[in-house]
Design a protein around this motif. Sequence first.
Motif, PDB file in Angstrom:
ATOM      1  N   LYS A  16       0.810  -1.217   0.000  1.00 30.34           N
ATOM      2  CA  LYS A  16       0.000   0.000   0.000  1.00 30.34           C
ATOM      3  C   LYS A  16       0.848   1.273   0.000  1.00 30.34           C
ATOM      4  O   LYS A  16       0.404   2.301  -0.500  1.00 30.34           O
ATOM      5  CB  LYS A  16      -0.982  -0.001   1.168  1.00 30.34           C
ATOM      6  CG  LYS A  16      -0.368   0.181   2.540  1.00 30.34           C
ATOM      7  CD  LYS A  16      -1.430   0.149   3.607  1.00 30.34           C
ATOM      8  CE  LYS A  16      -0.789   0.253   4.966  1.00 30.34           C
ATOM      9  NZ  LYS A  16      -1.769   0.113   6.025  1.00 30.34           N
ATOM     10  N   GLY A  17       2.077   1.200   0.494  1.00 29.38           N
ATOM     11  CA  GLY A  17       2.951   2.373   0.471  1.00 29.38           C
ATOM     12  C   GLY A  17       3.204   2.851  -0.949  1.00 29.38           C
ATOM     13  O   GLY A  17       3.271   4.055  -1.212  1.00 29.38           O
ATOM     14  N   ILE A  18       3.334   1.922  -1.856  1.00 30.90           N
ATOM     15  CA  ILE A  18       3.545   2.256  -3.269  1.00 30.90           C
ATOM     16  C   ILE A  18       2.312   2.970  -3.809  1.00 30.90           C
ATOM     17  O   ILE A  18       2.431   3.962  -4.536  1.00 30.90           O
ATOM     18  CB  ILE A  18       3.837   0.980  -4.079  1.00 30.90           C
ATOM     19  CG1 ILE A  18       5.181   0.384  -3.639  1.00 30.90           C
ATOM     20  CG2 ILE A  18       3.821   1.250  -5.568  1.00 30.90           C
ATOM     21  CD1 ILE A  18       5.403  -1.034  -4.093  1.00 30.90           C
ATOM     22  N   LEU A  19       1.153   2.493  -3.440  1.00 35.14           N
ATOM     23  CA  LEU A  19      -0.079   3.113  -3.921  1.00 35.14           C
ATOM     24  C   LEU A  19      -0.223   4.530  -3.384  1.00 35.14           C
ATOM     25  O   LEU A  19      -0.664   5.427  -4.110  1.00 35.14           O
ATOM     26  CB  LEU A  19      -1.288   2.263  -3.530  1.00 35.14           C
ATOM     27  CG  LEU A  19      -1.300   0.824  -4.047  1.00 35.14           C
ATOM     28  CD1 LEU A  19      -2.559   0.105  -3.605  1.00 35.14           C
ATOM     29  CD2 LEU A  19      -1.147   0.781  -5.552  1.00 35.14           C
ATOM     30  N   PHE A  20       0.160   4.739  -2.123  1.00 41.15           N
ATOM     31  CA  PHE A  20       0.127   6.093  -1.548  1.00 41.15           C
ATOM     32  C   PHE A  20       1.086   7.013  -2.300  1.00 41.15           C
ATOM     33  O   PHE A  20       0.765   8.165  -2.576  1.00 41.15           O
ATOM     34  CB  PHE A  20       0.478   6.081  -0.057  1.00 41.15           C
ATOM     35  CG  PHE A  20      -0.637   5.606   0.825  1.00 41.15           C
ATOM     36  CD1 PHE A  20      -1.868   6.245   0.859  1.00 41.15           C
ATOM     37  CD2 PHE A  20      -0.455   4.500   1.640  1.00 41.15           C
ATOM     38  CE1 PHE A  20      -2.896   5.809   1.679  1.00 41.15           C
ATOM     39  CE2 PHE A  20      -1.470   4.058   2.467  1.00 41.15           C
ATOM     40  CZ  PHE A  20      -2.696   4.712   2.481  1.00 41.15           C
ATOM     41  N   LYS A  21       2.268   6.516  -2.650  1.00 46.10           N
ATOM     42  CA  LYS A  21       3.244   7.332  -3.390  1.00 46.10           C
ATOM     43  C   LYS A  21       2.692   7.731  -4.749  1.00 46.10           C
ATOM     44  O   LYS A  21       2.836   8.881  -5.165  1.00 46.10           O
ATOM     45  CB  LYS A  21       4.556   6.567  -3.581  1.00 46.10           C
ATOM     46  CG  LYS A  21       5.398   6.456  -2.346  1.00 46.10           C
ATOM     47  CD  LYS A  21       6.670   5.689  -2.670  1.00 46.10           C
ATOM     48  CE  LYS A  21       7.444   5.329  -1.431  1.00 46.10           C
ATOM     49  NZ  LYS A  21       8.611   4.486  -1.730  1.00 46.10           N
ATOM     50  N   ILE A  22       2.086   6.797  -5.435  1.00 51.24           N
ATOM     51  CA  ILE A  22       1.521   7.101  -6.749  1.00 51.24           C
ATOM     52  C   ILE A  22       0.421   8.155  -6.615  1.00 51.24           C
ATOM     53  O   ILE A  22       0.386   9.125  -7.378  1.00 51.24           O
ATOM     54  CB  ILE A  22       0.997   5.829  -7.441  1.00 51.24           C
ATOM     55  CG1 ILE A  22       2.170   4.919  -7.821  1.00 51.24           C
ATOM     56  CG2 ILE A  22       0.158   6.180  -8.681  1.00 51.24           C
ATOM     57  CD1 ILE A  22       1.769   3.554  -8.343  1.00 51.24           C
ATOM     58  N   ALA A  23      -0.454   7.965  -5.646  1.00 46.18           N
ATOM     59  CA  ALA A  23      -1.537   8.935  -5.443  1.00 46.18           C
ATOM     60  C   ALA A  23      -0.978  10.320  -5.128  1.00 46.18           C
ATOM     61  O   ALA A  23      -1.468  11.330  -5.647  1.00 46.18           O
ATOM     62  CB  ALA A  23      -2.457   8.468  -4.312  1.00 46.18           C
ATOM     63  N   LYS A  24       0.063  10.367  -4.334  1.00 41.08           N
ATOM     64  CA  LYS A  24       0.659  11.647  -3.966  1.00 41.08           C
ATOM     65  C   LYS A  24       1.364  12.294  -5.152  1.00 41.08           C
ATOM     66  O   LYS A  24       1.361  13.516  -5.291  1.00 41.08           O
ATOM     67  CB  LYS A  24       1.638  11.431  -2.815  1.00 41.08           C
ATOM     68  CG  LYS A  24       2.086  12.699  -2.155  1.00 41.08           C
ATOM     69  CD  LYS A  24       2.863  12.409  -0.888  1.00 41.08           C
ATOM     70  CE  LYS A  24       3.213  13.684  -0.186  1.00 41.08           C
ATOM     71  NZ  LYS A  24       3.872  13.459   1.073  1.00 41.08           N
ATOM     72  N   MET A  25       1.940  11.488  -6.021  1.00 42.24           N
ATOM     73  CA  MET A  25       2.640  12.031  -7.193  1.00 42.24           C
ATOM     74  C   MET A  25       1.669  12.600  -8.216  1.00 42.24           C
ATOM     75  O   MET A  25       1.991  13.553  -8.905  1.00 42.24           O
ATOM     76  CB  MET A  25       3.502  10.952  -7.853  1.00 42.24           C
ATOM     77  CG  MET A  25       4.734  10.610  -7.062  1.00 42.24           C
ATOM     78  SD  MET A  25       5.708   9.319  -7.840  1.00 42.24           S
ATOM     79  CE  MET A  25       6.453  10.238  -9.177  1.00 42.24           C
TER      80      MET A  25
END
Length: 166
Positions: A16-25
């Motif tokens: 899920k950390g990867i998904l948060f990074k994508i959303a933030k980018m």
Amino acid sequence: MKSLEKEFLERIEKHKGILFKIAKMYMDDSDDQKDLFQEITYQLWKAYPTFQQRSEFSTWMYRVALNTAIVFLKSEKKKDFISREDNLHNIKIKDEDNLEEEHQIKILYDAIHLLNPIDKALIFYYLEDYSGKEIAEQMGLSEINVRVKLSRAKNKLSEIVKKLNV
């Protein structure tokens, strides 16, 4: 809970950390980031039964997440919901000792927001330590094309960071 659902939730929890990074980018506003995270999760769930395990789950997840983010970004732009003026209020600094680091991270994300969707994806893969070959496979480009595009994206990002750091 069904085994497929349980397996999916365990895999999402792990990454899920990867998904948060994508959303933030891809999104400036924290509410938009949450909406994008939910949309990515939904799209992953819809596509999960077709995941054939020919690649790692994380590789497949990246591809679905980035494609979803690009489509989501385009739909948000059409709705004209993106507001760059409010960008300065989106990130809350948590620890006074890390003010400078938090400031630099904020500038990086602000700069990434100004890139086009393809450059954002390239930078994301680069920041996640993907090789040129892996990025090429993920994006359906030649390795040479990835190197050229990534170099240009890094140059653009560097110029934007310099402007934002002034």
